[in-house]
Design an enzyme around this catalytic site. Sequence first.
Site, PDB file in Angstrom:
ATOM      1  N   GLY A   1       8.241  68.774 127.232  1.00  0.00           N
ATOM      2  CA  GLY A   1       9.508  67.925 127.940  1.00  0.00           C
ATOM      3  C   GLY A   1      10.654  69.297 127.281  1.00  0.00           C
ATOM      4  O   GLY A   1      10.619  69.677 127.045  1.00  0.00           O
TER       5      GLY A   1
ATOM      6  N   HIS B   1      12.465  60.444 123.618  1.00  0.00           N
ATOM      7  CA  HIS B   1      12.757  61.357 123.789  1.00  0.00           C
ATOM      8  C   HIS B   1      13.614  62.059 124.693  1.00  0.00           C
ATOM      9  O   HIS B   1      14.756  62.109 124.303  1.00  0.00           O
ATOM     10  CB  HIS B   1      12.105  62.367 122.805  1.00  0.00           C
ATOM     11  CG  HIS B   1      12.138  63.734 122.316  1.00  0.00           C
ATOM     12  ND1 HIS B   1      11.842  63.948 120.945  1.00  0.00           N
ATOM     13  CD2 HIS B   1      12.863  64.990 122.929  1.00  0.00           C
ATOM     14  CE1 HIS B   1      12.556  64.811 121.250  1.00  0.00           C
ATOM     15  NE2 HIS B   1      12.924  66.215 121.339  1.00  0.00           N
ATOM     16  N   GLU B   2      13.106  62.662 125.535  1.00  0.00           N
ATOM     17  CA  GLU B   2      13.962  63.160 126.435  1.00  0.00           C
ATOM     18  C   GLU B   2      15.362  62.469 127.427  1.00  0.00           C
ATOM     19  O   GLU B   2      16.170  63.121 127.540  1.00  0.00           O
ATOM     20  CB  GLU B   2      13.439  63.373 127.766  1.00  0.00           C
ATOM     21  CG  GLU B   2      12.308  64.649 127.544  1.00  0.00           C
ATOM     22  CD  GLU B   2      12.437  66.068 126.737  1.00  0.00           C
ATOM     23  OE1 GLU B   2      13.623  66.197 127.151  1.00  0.00           O
ATOM     24  OE2 GLU B   2      11.889  66.122 125.932  1.00  0.00           O
TER      25      GLU B   2
ATOM     26  N   GLN C   1      19.513  70.572 127.001  1.00  0.00           N
ATOM     27  CA  GLN C   1      18.738  71.789 125.937  1.00  0.00           C
ATOM     28  C   GLN C   1      18.247  73.234 126.774  1.00  0.00           C
ATOM     29  O   GLN C   1      18.571  74.297 126.232  1.00  0.00           O
ATOM     30  CB  GLN C   1      17.195  70.988 125.849  1.00  0.00           C
ATOM     31  CG  GLN C   1      17.088  69.700 124.929  1.00  0.00           C
ATOM     32  CD  GLN C   1      16.049  69.792 124.925  1.00  0.00           C
ATOM     33  OE1 GLN C   1      15.405  69.040 125.568  1.00  0.00           O
ATOM     34  NE2 GLN C   1      15.794  70.225 123.592  1.00  0.00           N
TER      35      GLN C   1
ATOM     36  N   HIS D   1      18.283  62.920 124.733  1.00  0.00           N
ATOM     37  CA  HIS D   1      18.775  64.135 125.342  1.00  0.00           C
ATOM     38  C   HIS D   1      19.631  64.001 126.094  1.00  0.00           C
ATOM     39  O   HIS D   1      20.856  64.749 125.996  1.00  0.00           O
ATOM     40  CB  HIS D   1      18.459  64.896 125.342  1.00  0.00           C
ATOM     41  CG  HIS D   1      17.097  65.970 124.173  1.00  0.00           C
ATOM     42  ND1 HIS D   1      18.038  66.427 123.282  1.00  0.00           N
ATOM     43  CD2 HIS D   1      16.124  66.490 124.107  1.00  0.00           C
ATOM     44  CE1 HIS D   1      16.912  66.957 122.472  1.00  0.00           C
ATOM     45  NE2 HIS D   1      15.765  67.718 122.924  1.00  0.00           N
TER      46      HIS D   1
ATOM     47  N   CYS E   1      10.943  68.794 118.217  1.00  0.00           N
ATOM     48  CA  CYS E   1      12.219  69.286 119.078  1.00  0.00           C
ATOM     49  C   CYS E   1      12.856  71.042 119.872  1.00  0.00           C
ATOM     50  O   CYS E   1      12.973  71.305 118.730  1.00  0.00           O
ATOM     51  CB  CYS E   1      13.510  68.870 118.977  1.00  0.00           C
ATOM     52  SG  CYS E   1      14.940  68.685 120.703  1.00  0.00           S
ATOM     53  N   LEU E   2      12.112  71.335 121.181  1.00  0.00           N
ATOM     54  CA  LEU E   2      12.858  73.159 121.368  1.00  0.00           C
ATOM     55  C   LEU E   2      14.433  72.850 120.314  1.00  0.00           C
ATOM     56  O   LEU E   2      14.427  74.378 120.198  1.00  0.00           O
ATOM     57  CB  LEU E   2      12.354  73.285 122.371  1.00  0.00           C
ATOM     58  CG  LEU E   2      11.341  73.457 122.825  1.00  0.00           C
ATOM     59  CD1 LEU E   2      10.656  73.735 124.559  1.00  0.00           C
ATOM     60  CD2 LEU E   2      10.230  73.880 122.416  1.00  0.00           C
TER      61      LEU E   2
HETATM   62 NI    NI Z   1      14.048  67.658 121.966  1.00  0.00          NI
END
Ligand code: NI
Length: 180
Positions: free
Chosen positions: A49, A140-141, A54, A144, A98-99
């Site tokens: 995701g 989660h997304e 991000q 963000h 998480c990236l």
């Molecule tokens: Ni993340």
Amino acid sequence: MSILKVSQLGHPVLRRVAEPVDPEQIQADAFQRFIVDLRETMAAYQGVGLAAPQVHVSNRVLVYLAMGEEDRDPEVLVLVNPVIEPMGDEMESSWEGCLSIPDIRGLVSRHSQIKVTALDDTGQDVSYVARDFEARVIQHEVDHLDGILYLDRMDDLATLSFQAEYDTFWARDEDEDDSE
Ligand code: NI
């Protein structure tokens, strides 16, 4: 088509409430190119995701890999201006990465089932129920988009682990190794 730079923990864009996308702009070339870049960036980093903040873009759009049911192939879905609503009280605890917070994982409790309402990448209304892992990725997304990171959702920071320690001490019962 480009692979975009991923914003890292500490960058203020990750803590901002992102702006809604103007639905009239969804079909525009610039937005469609951005969606392609978002998908390619997620794939390049092997994420499941990725939300626009991000990649330093404070707009309410995300992409994620929907694994689908047993007889469906995985596909990347795009959600624009998504709204989610928990269905029932059931919560499930599982590991997240998480990236924007590389090489770290932690246990996070999420709603097991949610209703998703959004626009897709053509500007059409979509509404569906997501469960389990898919519901977790979407929660989660969407966080963000509201400037929230999974660290904020952890009940107990004692489970926070570097990837190598996670692999050694925690991963026995888990087969997932994904970042969002
Ligand atoms: Ni993340």
